[in-house]
Design a protein around this motif. Structure first.
Motif, mmCIF file in Angstrom:
data_model
loop_
_atom_site.group_PDB
_atom_site.id
_atom_site.type_symbol
_atom_site.label_atom_id
_atom_site.label_comp_id
_atom_site.label_asym_id
_atom_site.label_seq_id
_atom_site.Cartn_x
_atom_site.Cartn_y
_atom_site.Cartn_z
ATOM 1 N N VAL A 46 -5.740 2.113 -3.585
ATOM 2 C CA VAL A 46 -5.399 1.101 -2.582
ATOM 3 C C VAL A 46 -6.532 0.083 -2.457
ATOM 4 N N TYR A 47 -7.767 0.576 -2.385
ATOM 5 C CA TYR A 47 -8.899 -0.353 -2.290
ATOM 6 C C TYR A 47 -9.005 -1.234 -3.533
ATOM 7 N N GLY A 51 -3.347 -0.987 4.063
ATOM 8 C CA GLY A 51 -3.564 0.449 4.135
ATOM 9 C C GLY A 51 -2.286 1.167 4.486
ATOM 10 N N ASN A 101 -6.436 6.761 -2.384
ATOM 11 C CA ASN A 101 -7.287 5.939 -1.528
ATOM 12 C C ASN A 101 -8.059 4.915 -2.357
ATOM 13 N N ARG A 102 -8.654 5.365 -3.454
ATOM 14 C CA ARG A 102 -9.398 4.450 -4.328
ATOM 15 C C ARG A 102 -8.466 3.383 -4.909
ATOM 16 N N ALA A 133 -6.421 -3.859 -3.341
ATOM 17 C CA ALA A 133 -6.721 -4.835 -2.289
ATOM 18 C C ALA A 133 -7.749 -5.853 -2.757
ATOM 19 N N TYR A 176 -14.952 -0.010 1.319
ATOM 20 C CA TYR A 176 -14.389 1.294 0.961
ATOM 21 C C TYR A 176 -14.804 2.363 1.972
ATOM 22 N N THR A 181 -7.063 -5.963 3.620
ATOM 23 C CA THR A 181 -7.190 -4.781 4.473
ATOM 24 C C THR A 181 -5.919 -3.941 4.486
ATOM 25 N N ALA A 214 0.822 -1.211 0.000
ATOM 26 C CA ALA A 214 0.000 0.000 0.000
ATOM 27 C C ALA A 214 0.854 1.259 0.000
ATOM 28 N N GLY A 267 -7.002 3.251 2.401
ATOM 29 C CA GLY A 267 -7.280 1.827 2.510
ATOM 30 C C GLY A 267 -7.495 1.446 3.962
#
Length: 249
Positions: free
Chosen positions: A98-99, A114, A95-96, A102, A176, A112, A66, A171
């Motif tokens: 990382v999700y 982050g 942020n988007r 994942a 989300y 998970t 991440a 993340g």
């Protein structure tokens, strides 16, 4: 010609098996590395220059993935970060990302993952400080060190100096979660110095000690002495830091 000098290092500390911190300075990144000697980079003061640290969440698989993902995205867009809105947009995009990386699958090793992020964008006459999480940015003024980032941490209990809990990060959960990045613009002048670091420095080392080091030493030596102070305090976490100085000659 005015320039920005950045002295930086990243080290796993004494207790962690690996380094989950990452660092970006302009187009240059350090991810999951071990450096005991500060590297000093010099850039002309002109187009926006981003300097940031990212601290992969401890106890979560994929923290180093991440943090590396985020600093590499920031490195690729750093020269376009000319406004507060642009910085917020970039952090929301991170942020988007990382999700997305994942995968949202509870069975995935990265489900998970982050990271925190904290840094600054330097351009002629101004500096934008930003963060999500508890990595920090300090201004090293002549009258003392002052934190200019905002910790995303719960209130401390009486007698408690630090906490490993963060109230927001990039993340870090299966579902989300949107973020509210902290972004603040301020004027910058020749001679101004800043310290950007993960909590591997600020948790074990008192702010007064950090202040003394920044007062007593020039950039590269200050970076080394700060790392040394964290190691002598037990080096309980990954240590990543950058000393930033703006100069007019």
């Amino acid at each position: 010609m005015p320039y920005v000098a950045v002295s930086a290092l990243s080290h796993p500390g004494l207790l962690r098996d690996r380094n989950e911190d990452s660092l970006v300075v302009g187009p240059w990144t350090l991810c999951a590395t071990v450096t005991e000697s500060p590297q000093t980079l010099v850039f002309p003061l002109g187009t926006p220059l981003v300097i940031a640290v990212a601290d992969g969440l401890g106890g979560h698989p994929g923290g180093e993935v991440a943090s590396a993902l985020v600093v590499r995205r920031i490195a690729s867009t750093g020269s376009a970060l000319s406004s507060e809105d642009a910085v917020r947009d970039a952090l929301n995009a991170c942020n988007r990302a990382v999700y997305q990386a994942a995968g949202g699958d509870e069975g995935s090793a990265l489900a998970t993952m982050g990271t925190t992020i904290a840094g600054a964008v330097v351009q002629p006459g101004s500096l934008m400080v930003f963060n999500v999480g508890d990595s920090r940015v300090f201004a090293a003024y002549r009258d003392g060190l002052r934190q200019v980032s905002v910790d995303d941490s719960p209130p401390l209990e009486p007698g408690q100096r630090t906490t490993s809990v963060v109230t927001q990060c990039l993340g870090g959960s299966l579902a989300y979660r949107a973020i509210s990045p902290h972004v603040t613009a301020t004027a910058v002048s020749p001679g101004d110095r800043y310290l950007i670091c993960t909590d591997g420095l600020t948790d074990p080392v008192l702010t007064d000690v950090i202040d003394d080091v920044m007062r007593e030493h020039d950039d590269g030596r200050a970076a080394f002495e700060l790392w040394k102070a964290a190691i002598e305090a037990g080096g309980p976490d990954n240590i990543t830091l950058a000393v930033v100085r703006v100069s007019d000659e």
